[in-house]
Design a protein around this motif. Structure first.
Motif, short mmCIF file in Angstrom:
data_model
loop_
_atom_site.label_atom_id
_atom_site.label_comp_id
_atom_site.label_asym_id
_atom_site.label_seq_id
_atom_site.Cartn_x
_atom_site.Cartn_y
_atom_site.Cartn_z
N ARG A 27 -45.58 -52.80 -90.10
CA ARG A 27 -46.76 -52.43 -90.61
C ARG A 27 -47.57 -53.55 -90.79
O ARG A 27 -47.22 -54.72 -91.15
CB ARG A 27 -46.58 -51.59 -91.71
N VAL A 40 -51.77 -54.49 -92.85
CA VAL A 40 -52.96 -54.19 -93.55
C VAL A 40 -53.93 -55.39 -93.24
O VAL A 40 -53.74 -56.68 -93.62
CB VAL A 40 -52.87 -53.89 -95.10
N GLU A 46 -58.01 -56.57 -94.32
CA GLU A 46 -58.87 -56.41 -95.15
C GLU A 46 -60.21 -57.09 -94.70
O GLU A 46 -59.98 -58.19 -94.65
CB GLU A 46 -58.67 -56.55 -96.89
N VAL A 59 -60.79 -51.70 -95.06
CA VAL A 59 -59.34 -51.74 -94.53
C VAL A 59 -58.99 -50.91 -93.43
O VAL A 59 -59.23 -49.81 -93.32
CB VAL A 59 -58.34 -51.48 -95.94
N ARG A 102 -55.27 -50.05 -91.88
CA ARG A 102 -53.88 -50.17 -92.09
C ARG A 102 -53.23 -49.72 -90.66
O ARG A 102 -53.63 -48.62 -90.10
CB ARG A 102 -53.12 -48.97 -93.00
N ASP A 110 -49.90 -48.64 -88.39
CA ASP A 110 -48.53 -48.33 -88.44
C ASP A 110 -47.62 -48.95 -87.51
O ASP A 110 -48.01 -49.85 -86.61
CB ASP A 110 -48.72 -46.73 -88.26
N ALA A 136 -53.30 -45.72 -86.94
CA ALA A 136 -54.05 -46.55 -87.63
C ALA A 136 -54.76 -45.67 -88.88
O ALA A 136 -55.26 -44.59 -88.37
CB ALA A 136 -54.89 -47.47 -87.13
N TYR A 137 -55.22 -46.16 -89.94
CA TYR A 137 -55.78 -45.45 -90.94
C TYR A 137 -56.69 -46.52 -91.49
O TYR A 137 -56.66 -47.51 -91.89
CB TYR A 137 -54.95 -45.27 -92.13
N SER A 138 -58.26 -46.01 -91.46
CA SER A 138 -59.15 -47.06 -92.04
C SER A 138 -59.75 -46.30 -93.32
O SER A 138 -59.85 -45.11 -93.40
CB SER A 138 -60.21 -47.01 -90.86
#
Length: 93
Positions: free
Chosen positions: A38, A40, A42, A48, A50, A52, A76-78
């Motif tokens: 994983r 992250v 920034e 951010v 993230r 996966d 992915a998560y924003s």
């Protein structure tokens, strides 16, 4: 933040291990390799992304007014900080 194996694609297309402690430029690629990997990232404004496991992204634009990311595979998560002066774009298939 990095867990597991995270690789960064350099200007000539080679993948090398990344600790995410450098400055990214447009066309930089990042990928996580393996189920336990994983990452992250920034940005300066506090936004951010993230990344996966088994995911690949490419930064298209990283300027004070535009962040543009192509997600080539995976998940992915924003989390985006609201801004009237910046566009945050994630392109996926």
């Amino acid at each position: 933040m990095v867990e597991g194996v995270v690789e960064q694609r350099n200007d000539i297309g080679e993948w090398t291990k990344s600790e995410l402690n450098g400055v990214f430029s447009p066309s930089t690629g990042l990928r996580t390799v393996g189920a336990a990997s994983r990452a992250v990232v920034e940005f300066e404004d506090g936004s951010v992304i993230r990344i996966d496991a088994n995911t690949e992204i490419v930064f298209d634009a990283l300027t004070p007014t535009r962040i543009s990311i192509k997600q080539r595979s995976g998940y992915a998560y924003s989390r985006v900080v609201a801004s009237d002066s910046r566009t945050y774009l994630v392109q996926t298939d």
